[in-house]
Design an enzyme around this catalytic site. Structure first.
Site, PDB file in Angstrom:
ATOM      1  N   VAL A 131      -3.271  12.417   6.595  1.00 35.41           N
ATOM      2  CA  VAL A 131      -4.340  11.791   5.880  1.00 35.41           C
ATOM      3  C   VAL A 131      -4.924  10.846   6.002  1.00 35.41           C
ATOM      4  O   VAL A 131      -5.542   9.621   7.047  1.00 35.41           O
ATOM      5  CB  VAL A 131      -4.882  11.534   4.482  1.00 35.41           C
ATOM      6  CG1 VAL A 131      -5.733  10.576   3.692  1.00 35.41           C
ATOM      7  CG2 VAL A 131      -4.468  12.754   3.808  1.00 35.41           C
TER       8      VAL A 131
ATOM      9  N   ASP B 265       3.916   3.238   7.716  1.00 33.76           N
ATOM     10  CA  ASP B 265       4.927   4.153   7.137  1.00 33.76           C
ATOM     11  C   ASP B 265       6.765   3.458   6.775  1.00 33.76           C
ATOM     12  O   ASP B 265       6.958   3.092   7.499  1.00 33.76           O
ATOM     13  CB  ASP B 265       4.632   5.662   7.936  1.00 33.76           C
ATOM     14  CG  ASP B 265       5.023   6.400   7.242  1.00 33.76           C
ATOM     15  OD1 ASP B 265       3.354   7.067   6.825  1.00 33.76           O
ATOM     16  OD2 ASP B 265       6.142   6.829   6.896  1.00 33.76           O
TER      17      ASP B 265
ATOM     18  N   ARG C 178      -1.584  19.487  -8.170  1.00 32.75           N
ATOM     19  CA  ARG C 178      -1.927  18.034  -8.134  1.00 32.75           C
ATOM     20  C   ARG C 178      -1.449  16.888  -9.230  1.00 32.75           C
ATOM     21  O   ARG C 178      -0.750  15.941  -8.709  1.00 32.75           O
ATOM     22  CB  ARG C 178      -3.676  16.714  -8.634  1.00 32.75           C
ATOM     23  CG  ARG C 178      -3.954  17.586  -6.868  1.00 32.75           C
ATOM     24  CD  ARG C 178      -5.895  17.045  -7.669  1.00 32.75           C
ATOM     25  NE  ARG C 178      -6.539  17.268  -5.860  1.00 32.75           N
ATOM     26  CZ  ARG C 178      -6.970  18.466  -6.331  1.00 32.75           C
ATOM     27  NH1 ARG C 178      -7.747  19.167  -7.248  1.00 32.75           N
ATOM     28  NH2 ARG C 178      -8.130  18.960  -4.931  1.00 32.75           N
TER      29      ARG C 178
ATOM     30  N   VAL D 139      -5.832   6.864  -2.442  1.00 27.86           N
ATOM     31  CA  VAL D 139      -5.699   8.540  -1.161  1.00 27.86           C
ATOM     32  C   VAL D 139      -4.762   8.948  -2.507  1.00 27.86           C
ATOM     33  O   VAL D 139      -5.364  11.026  -2.582  1.00 27.86           O
ATOM     34  CB  VAL D 139      -6.142   8.481   0.047  1.00 27.86           C
ATOM     35  CG1 VAL D 139      -6.297  10.068   0.278  1.00 27.86           C
ATOM     36  CG2 VAL D 139      -7.167   8.190   0.511  1.00 27.86           C
ATOM     37  N   THR D 140      -3.747   9.059  -2.653  1.00 28.89           N
ATOM     38  CA  THR D 140      -2.430   9.604  -2.847  1.00 28.89           C
ATOM     39  C   THR D 140      -2.982   9.975  -4.489  1.00 28.89           C
ATOM     40  O   THR D 140      -3.750   9.688  -5.380  1.00 28.89           O
ATOM     41  CB  THR D 140      -1.734   8.417  -3.016  1.00 28.89           C
ATOM     42  OG1 THR D 140      -1.283   7.785  -1.949  1.00 28.89           O
ATOM     43  CG2 THR D 140      -0.407   9.795  -3.300  1.00 28.89           C
TER      44      THR D 140
ATOM     45  N   ASP E 129     -15.297  15.963  -2.550  1.00 28.59           N
ATOM     46  CA  ASP E 129     -15.471  16.368  -3.327  1.00 28.59           C
ATOM     47  C   ASP E 129     -17.321  17.139  -3.434  1.00 28.59           C
ATOM     48  O   ASP E 129     -17.421  18.273  -3.239  1.00 28.59           O
ATOM     49  CB  ASP E 129     -15.441  16.087  -4.967  1.00 28.59           C
ATOM     50  CG  ASP E 129     -13.393  16.719  -5.919  1.00 28.59           C
ATOM     51  OD1 ASP E 129     -13.046  16.867  -5.075  1.00 28.59           O
ATOM     52  OD2 ASP E 129     -13.270  15.842  -5.990  1.00 28.59           O
TER      53      ASP E 129
ATOM     54  N   ARG F 123     -17.696  18.387   0.350  1.00 26.70           N
ATOM     55  CA  ARG F 123     -17.365  20.122  -0.115  1.00 26.70           C
ATOM     56  C   ARG F 123     -18.380  20.864  -0.361  1.00 26.70           C
ATOM     57  O   ARG F 123     -18.686  21.882  -0.280  1.00 26.70           O
ATOM     58  CB  ARG F 123     -15.620  20.178  -1.251  1.00 26.70           C
ATOM     59  CG  ARG F 123     -14.531  20.074  -0.100  1.00 26.70           C
ATOM     60  CD  ARG F 123     -13.813  20.005  -1.271  1.00 26.70           C
ATOM     61  NE  ARG F 123     -12.921  19.835   0.252  1.00 26.70           N
ATOM     62  CZ  ARG F 123     -11.530  19.268  -0.509  1.00 26.70           C
ATOM     63  NH1 ARG F 123     -11.004  18.864  -1.695  1.00 26.70           N
ATOM     64  NH2 ARG F 123     -10.417  19.102   0.407  1.00 26.70           N
TER      65      ARG F 123
ATOM     66  N   HIS G 175     -10.878  13.693 -10.419  1.00 27.54           N
ATOM     67  CA  HIS G 175     -10.464  15.028  -9.029  1.00 27.54           C
ATOM     68  C   HIS G 175      -9.415  16.113  -9.364  1.00 27.54           C
ATOM     69  O   HIS G 175      -7.813  15.621  -9.181  1.00 27.54           O
ATOM     70  CB  HIS G 175      -9.901  13.887  -7.890  1.00 27.54           C
ATOM     71  CG  HIS G 175      -9.749  14.272  -6.595  1.00 27.54           C
ATOM     72  ND1 HIS G 175     -10.793  15.579  -6.205  1.00 27.54           N
ATOM     73  CD2 HIS G 175      -8.702  14.517  -5.419  1.00 27.54           C
ATOM     74  CE1 HIS G 175     -10.118  15.759  -4.920  1.00 27.54           C
ATOM     75  NE2 HIS G 175      -8.636  15.472  -5.027  1.00 27.54           N
TER      76      HIS G 175
HETATM   77  N1  LIG Z   1      -7.950  11.647  -3.480  1.00 23.92           N
HETATM   78  C1  LIG Z   1      -7.804  12.629  -2.046  1.00 23.92           C
HETATM   79  O1  LIG Z   1      -8.725  13.741  -2.143  1.00 23.92           O
HETATM   80  C2  LIG Z   1      -7.136  13.596  -1.358  1.00 23.92           C
HETATM   81  C3  LIG Z   1      -7.209  14.470  -0.769  1.00 23.92           C
HETATM   82  C4  LIG Z   1      -5.816  15.399   0.401  1.00 23.92           C
HETATM   83  C5  LIG Z   1      -4.746  14.361   0.863  1.00 23.92           C
HETATM   84  N2  LIG Z   1      -4.471  13.305  -0.522  1.00 23.92           N
HETATM   85  C6  LIG Z   1      -3.281  12.931  -1.241  1.00 23.92           C
HETATM   86  O2  LIG Z   1      -3.057  11.974  -0.134  1.00 23.92           O
HETATM   87  C7  LIG Z   1      -1.401  11.850   0.381  1.00 23.92           C
HETATM   88  C8  LIG Z   1      -0.984  12.055   1.498  1.00 23.92           C
HETATM   89  O3  LIG Z   1      -1.723  13.326   2.218  1.00 23.92           O
HETATM   90  P1  LIG Z   1      -1.080  13.409   3.553  1.00 23.92           P
HETATM   91  O4  LIG Z   1      -1.667  15.092   4.184  1.00 23.92           O
HETATM   92  O5  LIG Z   1      -1.149  12.507   4.479  1.00 23.92           O
HETATM   93  O6  LIG Z   1       1.059  13.732   3.504  1.00 23.92           O
HETATM   94  P2  LIG Z   1       1.801  13.385   4.913  1.00 23.92           P
HETATM   95  O7  LIG Z   1       2.868  13.931   4.332  1.00 23.92           O
HETATM   96  O8  LIG Z   1       1.324  13.936   6.074  1.00 23.92           O
HETATM   97  O9  LIG Z   1       1.671  11.959   4.891  1.00 23.92           O
HETATM   98  C9  LIG Z   1       2.185  10.791   4.025  1.00 23.92           C
HETATM   99  C10 LIG Z   1       3.056  10.084   4.471  1.00 23.92           C
HETATM  100  O10 LIG Z   1       2.695   9.187   3.739  1.00 23.92           O
HETATM  101  C11 LIG Z   1       4.851   8.500   4.033  1.00 23.92           C
HETATM  102  N3  LIG Z   1       4.911   7.397   3.223  1.00 23.92           N
HETATM  103  C12 LIG Z   1       5.462   8.310   1.370  1.00 23.92           C
HETATM  104  N4  LIG Z   1       6.782   7.199   0.771  1.00 23.92           N
HETATM  105  C13 LIG Z   1       6.209   6.570   1.640  1.00 23.92           C
HETATM  106  C14 LIG Z   1       6.272   4.935   1.054  1.00 23.92           C
HETATM  107  N5  LIG Z   1       6.444   4.254  -0.098  1.00 23.92           N
HETATM  108  N6  LIG Z   1       5.315   4.071   1.851  1.00 23.92           N
HETATM  109  C15 LIG Z   1       4.916   4.265   3.254  1.00 23.92           C
HETATM  110  N7  LIG Z   1       4.877   4.945   2.909  1.00 23.92           N
HETATM  111  C16 LIG Z   1       5.132   6.363   2.144  1.00 23.92           C
HETATM  112  C17 LIG Z   1       5.217   9.876   4.665  1.00 23.92           C
HETATM  113  O11 LIG Z   1       6.129   9.423   5.586  1.00 23.92           O
HETATM  114  C18 LIG Z   1       3.978  10.280   4.972  1.00 23.92           C
HETATM  115  O12 LIG Z   1       4.039  10.150   6.739  1.00 23.92           O
HETATM  116  C19 LIG Z   1      -0.838  12.960  -0.768  1.00 23.92           C
HETATM  117  O13 LIG Z   1      -0.165  12.604  -2.397  1.00 23.92           O
HETATM  118  C20 LIG Z   1      -2.118  13.735  -1.090  1.00 23.92           C
HETATM  119  O14 LIG Z   1      -2.491  14.452  -2.129  1.00 23.92           O
HETATM  120  C21 LIG Z   1      -5.708  13.262  -1.515  1.00 23.92           C
END
Ligand SMILES: NC(=O)c1ccc[n+]([C@@H]2O[C@H](COP(=O)([O-])OP(=O)(O)OC[C@H]3O[C@@H](n4cnc5c(N)ncnc54)[C@H](O)[C@@H]3O)[C@@H](O)[C@H]2O)c1
Length: 312
Positions: free
Chosen positions: A13, A33, A88, A118-119, A148, A151, A175
């Site tokens: 993301v 990161d 989630r 976003v997390t 949402d 979509r 969400h």
């Molecule tokens: N709100 C939404 O609609 C929505 C949609 C999609 C994904 N998400 C969420 O977004 C988050 C990221 O998803 P993704 O697919 O990019 O995951 P991903 O695993 O590809 O990337 C996550 C990154 O976070 C890094 N990370 C972990 N701990 C960290 C820290 N303390 N400091 C800095 N970086 C750190 C990891 O090294 C990794 O590179 C997830 O929680 C996912 O559920 C939310």
């Protein structure tokens, strides 16, 4: 002076947030990161696309927050994505620690930023960012509703074979599977959906929207959606940084609106240079209100878990 955008988490993301933001020339971008070399490598790679795609912004990567100082917008995507079969909510405690640390470190050097979370689990993580940052509520916003409703709009456009740009859709609530797509207020070029799509098909589309994230998780097996989520977060950043005042569904901290108090829930918001500049209260039917409150109830359960952890 160019704007500055920090994206915490250079995973799927986060990296795609950088791509969309660079393409729109929203400002200079810093990817952060914990994974050594990854934000630096992805930042340099994306920068090398700039001559081809004609964008004039700098993109850098770091494992600390010093280079993020004085950011205008901080997008927090750091954390763990969902695995198949995982809700989630399972992510709650793992991502709580990540968002807490990311927020603390980011706001220390960017006290005037607007935070877009976003997390997942989204609404609860937005609340963590609010509590940890001590920022005013208008400057801590959760991204979920833009995705949402995108979509929902995609599925409606597919169903009717019309342009997605003609479809407007309203989605309220948390969400998750309890989100509330408002069929009554969604339309195609002003034509109510209910006049265009039979009820059973509409119900199926609403259902597919509610499970839109899970559908992609099932295909990918090792991660969750990222192109549309990243585009959605960047649309919010765009409206804030350019003071566009777009009305977008966002997770906002409610204090009495819709009869909900002290929780992040998805509602229509005006986004401008002051972050959330207005929350719109739509008059809902009893059924819609009940669905919204049910959704808020699921957010509250998670927030209560976090609050007791923070108090411990
Ligand atoms: N709100 C939404 O609609 C929505 C949609 C999609 C994904 N998400 C969420 O977004 C988050 C990221 O998803 P993704 O697919 O990019 O995951 P991903 O695993 O590809 O990337 C996550 C990154 O976070 C890094 N990370 C972990 N701990 C960290 C820290 N303390 N400091 C800095 N970086 C750190 C990891 O090294 C990794 O590179 C997830 O929680 C996912 O559920 C939310």
């Amino acid at each position: 002076m160019r704007n500055k955008i920090t994206v915490v988490g250079a995973g799927n993301v986060g990296a795609n947030c950088a791509v969309w933001a660079a393409k729109k020339e929203l400002g200079d971008i810093v990817l952060v990161d914990i994974s050594e070399g990854v934000p630096q490598g992805k930042g340099l790679d994306l920068l090398q696309a700039s001559p081809v795609e004609s964008f004039d912004v700098t993109i850098t990567g770091a494992n600390d927050y010093a280079p993020t100082a004085n950011s205008d917008v901080v997008i927090i995507t750091a954390g763990f994505p969902r695995k198949p079969g995982m809700s989630r909510d399972d992510l709650l405690l793992a991502n709580y620690e990540v968002v807490k640390t990311a927020t603390e470190k980011a706001v220390e050097v960017s006290p005037k930023a607007t935070i877009i979370v976003v997390t997942n689990p989204l609404d609860a993580m937005a609340q963590v960012a609010l509590m940890v940052s001590n920022f005013p509520k208008n400057r801590v916003i959760g991204m979920a509703g833009v995705l949402d409703s995108a979509r929902f709009r995609t599925f409606i456009a597919q169903e009717l074979n019309v342009s997605v740009t003609n479809v407007t859709a309203v989605v309220l609530g948390g969400h998750g599977d309890t989100m509330v797509p408002l069929v009554r207020l969604s339309s195609v070029a002003g034509i109510p959906l209910t006049e265009l799509i039979p009820e059973d098909r509409l119900n199926a589309i609403v259902d597919r929207t509610r499970n839109g994230g899970a559908e992609i998780v099932k295909y990918l097996k090792t991660g969750s959606a990222y192109y549309a989520p990243a585009a959605s977060a960047v649309e919010m950043a765009d409206s804030i940084l350019k003071d566009k005042k777009k009305v977008l569904p966002c997770a906002a901290y409610l204090e009495g609106e819709y009869g909900i108090d002290g929780l992040y829930v998805g509602v229509p918001c005006k986004l401008g240079s002051n972050g959330i500049e207005q929350i719109y209260e739509i008059k809902l039917t009893d059924e819609e209100t009940a669905a919204l409150h049910k959704s808020a109830g699921t957010v509250k359960e998670l927030v209560d878990v976090i609050k007791s952890k923070m108090a411990a």
